[in-house]
Design an enzyme around this catalytic site. Sequence first.
Site, short mmCIF file in Angstrom:
data_model
loop_
_atom_site.label_atom_id
_atom_site.label_comp_id
_atom_site.label_asym_id
_atom_site.label_seq_id
_atom_site.Cartn_x
_atom_site.Cartn_y
_atom_site.Cartn_z
N LYS A 215 -17.44 9.78 8.99
CA LYS A 215 -17.84 9.47 7.62
C LYS A 215 -18.99 10.40 7.21
O LYS A 215 -18.76 11.52 6.77
CB LYS A 215 -18.13 7.99 7.48
CG LYS A 215 -16.88 7.17 7.85
CD LYS A 215 -16.98 5.72 7.60
CE LYS A 215 -15.92 4.90 8.31
NZ LYS A 215 -14.60 4.91 7.70
N THR B 298 -8.78 -6.69 3.16
CA THR B 298 -10.03 -5.95 3.39
C THR B 298 -11.21 -6.70 2.76
O THR B 298 -12.31 -6.72 3.30
CB THR B 298 -9.91 -4.53 2.79
OG1 THR B 298 -8.70 -3.95 3.29
CG2 THR B 298 -11.07 -3.65 3.19
N THR C 4 -7.54 7.22 27.61
CA THR C 4 -7.08 7.97 26.45
C THR C 4 -7.66 9.38 26.49
O THR C 4 -8.73 9.61 27.07
CB THR C 4 -7.48 7.23 25.14
OG1 THR C 4 -6.83 7.85 24.04
CG2 THR C 4 -8.97 7.23 24.91
N THR C 5 -6.94 10.29 25.88
CA THR C 5 -7.36 11.70 25.89
C THR C 5 -8.68 11.88 25.15
O THR C 5 -8.92 11.25 24.11
CB THR C 5 -6.25 12.54 25.23
OG1 THR C 5 -5.05 12.35 25.99
CG2 THR C 5 -6.59 14.02 25.21
N HIS D 78 -21.36 3.20 8.50
CA HIS D 78 -21.56 3.64 7.10
C HIS D 78 -22.99 4.08 6.83
O HIS D 78 -23.42 4.13 5.68
CB HIS D 78 -21.12 2.53 6.14
CG HIS D 78 -19.64 2.31 6.21
ND1 HIS D 78 -18.73 3.08 5.53
CD2 HIS D 78 -18.91 1.44 6.97
CE1 HIS D 78 -17.51 2.68 5.83
NE2 HIS D 78 -17.59 1.70 6.71
N SER E 225 -21.51 -13.32 15.50
CA SER E 225 -20.89 -12.21 14.76
C SER E 225 -21.03 -12.46 13.26
O SER E 225 -20.69 -13.54 12.77
CB SER E 225 -19.41 -12.15 15.18
OG SER E 225 -18.72 -11.18 14.45
N THR F 233 -19.85 6.44 13.84
CA THR F 233 -18.64 7.26 13.73
C THR F 233 -19.04 8.69 13.43
O THR F 233 -20.11 8.95 12.87
CB THR F 233 -17.71 6.74 12.62
OG1 THR F 233 -16.50 7.50 12.62
CG2 THR F 233 -18.33 6.88 11.23
N ARG G 258 0.84 -1.21 0.00
CA ARG G 258 0.00 0.00 0.00
C ARG G 258 0.87 1.25 0.00
O ARG G 258 1.75 1.38 0.83
CB ARG G 258 -0.91 0.03 1.23
CG ARG G 258 -1.89 -1.13 1.25
CD ARG G 258 -2.70 -1.08 2.53
NE ARG G 258 -3.33 -2.38 2.79
CZ ARG G 258 -4.61 -2.52 3.09
NH1 ARG G 258 -5.40 -1.48 3.16
NH2 ARG G 258 -5.11 -3.71 3.33
N SER H 165 -19.60 -1.95 4.24
CA SER H 165 -18.95 -0.89 3.47
C SER H 165 -18.32 -1.35 2.17
O SER H 165 -18.09 -0.55 1.29
CB SER H 165 -17.89 -0.22 4.32
OG SER H 165 -16.85 -1.13 4.59
N1 PMP Z 1 -16.81 0.12 11.65
C1 PMP Z 1 -16.78 -0.01 10.31
C2 PMP Z 1 -17.78 -0.89 9.66
C3 PMP Z 1 -15.83 0.67 9.54
O1 PMP Z 1 -15.79 0.53 8.22
C4 PMP Z 1 -14.89 1.50 10.20
C5 PMP Z 1 -13.81 2.31 9.47
N2 PMP Z 1 -13.67 2.24 8.18
C6 PMP Z 1 -14.96 1.60 11.58
C7 PMP Z 1 -15.92 0.91 12.28
C8 PMP Z 1 -14.01 2.49 12.32
O2 PMP Z 1 -14.47 3.81 12.31
P1 PMP Z 1 -13.44 5.02 12.45
O3 PMP Z 1 -12.88 5.28 11.08
O4 PMP Z 1 -14.24 6.14 13.01
O5 PMP Z 1 -12.36 4.56 13.40
#
Ligand code: PMP
Length: 404
Positions: free
Chosen positions: A249, A364, A278-279, A218, A137, A246, A22, A190
């Site tokens: 996105k 991926t 974490t901060t 997503h 899962s 999130t 990559r 995604s």
């Molecule tokens: N869940 C899914 C399905 C994702 O595709 C991603 C990131 N691509 C995340 C969680 C992680 O989210 P973030 O980019 O906010 O860390």
Amino acid sequence: MHQFLTKCDEALTEISSQGRYRRFVALEKLTDRFPYYSVTMEGRTRDILVWSTNDYLAMGTDPQVIEASADAARRYGAGAGGTRNIAGSSPLHVALEEELADLHGKDAALLFTSGYVSNQATLTAILNSLPDWHVFSDAQNHNSMIVGIKGGKTATVHIFKHNDMADLERLLAEAPAEAPKLIVFESVYSMDGDIAPLEQICDLADRYNAMTYLDEVHAVGMYGPHGGGVSERDGVADRITIIEGTLAKGFGCHGGYITGDFKVLDYIRSVAAGFIFTTALPPPTVAAALTSIRLLKQDSTRRTKLFERAATLKAKFLAAGLPVMDSNSHIVPLMIGDAAKATEISMRLIREFGMYATPINYPTVPRGTERLRFTPGPKHTDEMMNNLVTALQQILLPAETQTA
Ligand code: PMP
């Protein structure tokens, strides 16, 4: 040489030989001309049209969102200055959590530093709460959920076939009736752009007394009348134990969150290492996200445009004989089936046509299903799409079958 350095050499050579090495393409966002970016490659600087941003609704360049961020930086500084428990909680963090809880119709919300961390930290915390969890899962769940589930030291993990309700039911029925159960799944997947049957999963959860954990990463901002995700669109948000999302996105900013009942979130807040140690998110990011969510809650114009744009690109790909994968979401995958070829097409798109689409390769997606992933947004015009189709036809199709 240390054996680890030898390992690095071997692994990188293998990755390269499979066409999976990559390279970052450093893209300088042109905020007033988004989705154009300025790119310097091979000694040349030029504007590139990007087709693969996850800033799906272009909220990251919305003037009101940018102003909210700049204003918060001036008022509160660049960073939070501490964890949520140690000097890092501001009124902005509290307001954003209230806004998110309201968006999903839940009691409470909890912010994390990313969507990845929210999944990992929450799932690990839940699965270490009791000794005998059974977790179900989806086979295509994101790495952040897989890692979170693996963190459960005593949980029994069942992987159900992707979106396959018969397989999920079979596994639920086989598990001990009295064991605590958790079903973990996404709404919009995604890479294939398909959508889970949320209502059926909720029905199974009711039948087998399972909790539900839904990743709407997503979907938030884009689905549902207020951007509350597919669970809002399908009217099942109140049937899902934890909805995760999130801010990076559809909302165009950064950060992750979960929403749910107060007691459940109070527990996660008190035990999840990825929350505690974490901060906190930076105030400018929190302010930007707050503005973005409020804009998308009030007004569906961007959402409507997104779906119209995605449908138009799919139709243009189909009409041109390009191998578009059928999807019922805003994601438009073009199937290539080979990592080296996907990478090569992506490079040719940049070099010869000034456009960028990300090649998606193993791990991926499974080997043999490598693809280019297009996420057209409200700002991708018909003319841009026509140019893209012409470019892809020239790269992919034999001359006699080209339509444009
Ligand atoms: N869940 C899914 C399905 C994702 O595709 C991603 C990131 N691509 C995340 C969680 C992680 O989210 P973030 O980019 O906010 O860390």
